[in-house]
Design a protein around this motif. Structure first.
Motif, PDB file in Angstrom:
ATOM      1  N   GLN A 136      15.609  -5.530   1.388  1.00 59.57           N
ATOM      2  CA  GLN A 136      15.664  -4.418   2.414  1.00 59.57           C
ATOM      3  C   GLN A 136      14.289  -4.887   3.500  1.00 59.57           C
ATOM      4  OE1 GLN A 136      15.435  -0.754   0.216  1.00 59.57           O
ATOM      5  NE2 GLN A 136      17.400  -0.483   0.209  1.00 59.57           N
ATOM      6  N   ASN A 137      13.323  -5.193   2.917  1.00 61.50           N
ATOM      7  CA  ASN A 137      12.278  -5.413   3.786  1.00 61.50           C
ATOM      8  C   ASN A 137      12.275  -6.775   4.420  1.00 61.50           C
ATOM      9  OD1 ASN A 137      10.807  -3.103   3.006  1.00 61.50           O
ATOM     10  ND2 ASN A 137       9.603  -4.257   1.283  1.00 61.50           N
TER      11      ASN A 137
ATOM     12  N   LYS B 234      14.612  -6.231   7.685  1.00 61.83           N
ATOM     13  CA  LYS B 234      14.065  -5.376   8.807  1.00 61.83           C
ATOM     14  C   LYS B 234      13.256  -6.154   9.685  1.00 61.83           C
ATOM     15  CE  LYS B 234      13.180  -1.330   5.929  1.00 61.83           C
ATOM     16  NZ  LYS B 234      12.263  -0.406   5.325  1.00 61.83           N
TER      17      LYS B 234
ATOM     18  N   LEU C 131      15.691  -5.514  -4.686  1.00 62.68           N
ATOM     19  CA  LEU C 131      16.095  -4.805  -3.955  1.00 62.68           C
ATOM     20  C   LEU C 131      15.348  -4.297  -2.542  1.00 62.68           C
ATOM     21  CD1 LEU C 131      19.235  -3.925  -2.930  1.00 62.68           C
ATOM     22  CD2 LEU C 131      18.673  -1.920  -4.064  1.00 62.68           C
ATOM     23  N   SER C 132      14.378  -3.820  -2.912  1.00 63.52           N
ATOM     24  CA  SER C 132      13.359  -3.376  -1.925  1.00 63.52           C
ATOM     25  C   SER C 132      12.969  -4.562  -0.949  1.00 63.52           C
ATOM     26  CB  SER C 132      12.182  -2.680  -2.424  1.00 63.52           C
ATOM     27  OG  SER C 132      11.251  -3.523  -3.231  1.00 63.52           O
ATOM     28  N   THR C 133      12.728  -5.842  -1.528  1.00 67.53           N
ATOM     29  CA  THR C 133      12.092  -6.921  -1.044  1.00 67.53           C
ATOM     30  C   THR C 133      13.453  -7.479  -0.047  1.00 67.53           C
ATOM     31  OG1 THR C 133      10.946  -7.900  -3.069  1.00 67.53           O
ATOM     32  CG2 THR C 133      11.517  -9.388  -1.467  1.00 67.53           C
TER      33      THR C 133
END
Length: 191
Positions: A6-7, A10, A2-4
């Motif tokens: 989100q990044n 961006k 999930l953080s991948t």
């Protein structure tokens, strides 16, 4: 994971590509709802609802377009078939094999041949589909005008999907043809 994601969102360039791909897939799903002019899609959908799983498989691949007789009923199958034919012909015809080895220019020329063959196959498949359904009585009042309009609609729909798939590949994320096929299959999961 999930953080991948989100990044990735961006980053402006990736975000633009994702939005482009999403918009293109929305266009695909909307196009699957437009019926072919002159064809009673409800009668055909009713007929198909009583058929075997072979029709169901074809309907899954087209995202429901086949049983609804939408303008995307042929989907991208003419493109897939033509690209397979061209690849096989590169083995059999030395001139095409030479083109393939010529680098970017040769691949562009083979891509052009693939697109032309796609249109020819879409016309042949469209005629076969409309005349075949007309002969079984699914399409009543079949006139040359209705056949022409229906075949032109199917061919244009298939050509548009081919073009859109190429646009997704160039300006979006991933292989456009595969993504279109995937979104059509996913759209049929609820059923």
């Amino acid at each position: 994971m999930l953080s991948t994601i989100q990044n990735a969102v961006k980053i402006k360039d990736i975000r633009k590509k994702l939005i482009y791909t999403l918009f293109a897939l929305i266009v695909v799903r909307i196009g699957c709802q437009f019926p072919i002019p002159g064809i009673d899609s409800k009668a055909i959908a009713e007929f198909f609802s009583q058929q075997t799983s072979a029709i169901g498989f074809l309907d899954v691949m087209t995202g429901g377009s086949f049983t609804q007789m939408s303008i995307f009923a042929l989907n991208i199958t003419p493109y897939i078939t033509s690209s397979i034919i061209i690849q096989l012909l590169t083995i059999a015809i030395p001139k095409l094999e030479e083109m393939q080895k010529d680098g970017e220019d040769g691949r562009k020329k083979l891509g052009e041949y693939t697109r032309y063959l796609t249109i020819v196959l879409a016309i042949v498949e469209g005629v076969a589909m409309i005349v075949g359904f007309g002969n079984t009585g699914l399409i009543t009042g079949l006139t040359p005008t209705i056949i022409l309009v229906a075949v032109m609609s199917l061919t244009a729909g298939s050509a548009f999907l081919m073009w859109l798939g190429e646009q997704i590949t160039e300006k979006g994320v991933g292989n456009g043809i595969s993504i279109i096929l995937l979104i059509n299959i996913i759209s049929r999961i609820p059923e």
